[in-house]
Design an enzyme around this catalytic site. Structure first.
Site, PDB file in Angstrom:
ATOM      1  N   GLY A  35       0.780  -1.231  -0.161  1.00 26.78           N
ATOM      2  CA  GLY A  35       0.023  -0.067   0.194  1.00 26.78           C
ATOM      3  C   GLY A  35       0.788   1.339   0.080  1.00 26.78           C
ATOM      4  CE1 TYR A  36       4.756   2.527  -3.467  1.00 24.34           C
ATOM      5  CE2 TYR A  36       3.090   0.959  -4.027  1.00 24.34           C
ATOM      6  CZ  TYR A  36       4.255   1.288  -4.017  1.00 24.34           C
ATOM      7  OH  TYR A  36       5.233   0.577  -4.662  1.00 24.34           O
TER       8      TYR A  36
END
Length: 209
Positions: A35-36
């Site tokens: 996840g960013y």
């Protein structure tokens, strides 16, 4: 204060039009969900979870959050990484380990997700990672080589269609923000009109026999 030289990665990356047959010889695959939380101008803050020996079907229907939740007991490693822009095949990358349970909770609570299977194989003189993406990035396949120093005089396998080392669209943080499926048609047209390319600033590019 000097920056730690270990906080830099040296890599070259390549677009593959199909999944290479060579992945069938890989001893093990790794399921990756990441996840960013920041991904702008090629700067990124990423949290990654890895499940060794776990392989999930990767297609347009693969849901990263669903995979994350269903496989959460299988994750053997997790990390948080700060990344800077790619400059000449080099990128600042400071990585620190996280507890997989904490990492999963952070990712669930808000980030742009990517899911992929990673296959690792020796080809020629280098260890190659081949990433097969799912969800909105399917059917993208990317091959990459990392070294402790600049990736020069590389032996490039035939399955590498064109080089994307310096193309921010293909960075994982770029794909989190703008998935491949939303611009794949225009890229294929670009590839057809401009042809393939391999960067010339890394010594000789050799073919794998």
């Amino acid at each position: 204060m000097d920056e730690d030289k270990d906080d830099f990665e040296f890599e070259r990356r390549f677009f593959c039009q199909t999944q290479p047959e060579e992945v069938n010889s890989a001893d093990m695959s790794t399921l990756i969900v990441q996840g960013y939380f920041v991904h702008e101008d090629n700067y990124a803050l990423r949290i990654r979870l890895q499940a060794e020996g776990v392989n999930r079907t990767m297609n347009a229907h693969t849901d990263a959050l669903d995979v994350l939740l269903k496989e959460r007991d299988q994750y053997t490693a997790a990390s948080m990484t700060a990344k800077g822009p790619v400059v000449g095949g080099t990128r600042y990358e400071a990585e620190r380990a996280l507890d997989p349970g904490i990492a999963a909770e952070l990712v669930v609570r808000g980030s742009s997700l990517i899911v992929k299977n990673r296959y690792g194989i020796w080809l020629g003189e280098d260890w190659w990672n081949i990433d097969v993406f799912g969800g909105s990035n399917a059917p993208l396949v990317v091959a990459e080589v990392e070294r402790s120093g600049p990736v020069t005089d590389l032996v490039i396998p035939a399955f590498c269609t064109t080089e994307i080392t310096d193309d921010p669209r293909f960075s994982n943080d770029g794909l989190a923000q703008s998935p491949y499926s939303t611009w794949s048609d225009s890229f294929e047209q670009e590839l057809a009109s401009k042809g393939t390319r391999f960067l010339k600033g890394f010594g000789s590019n050799r073919s794998l026999d």
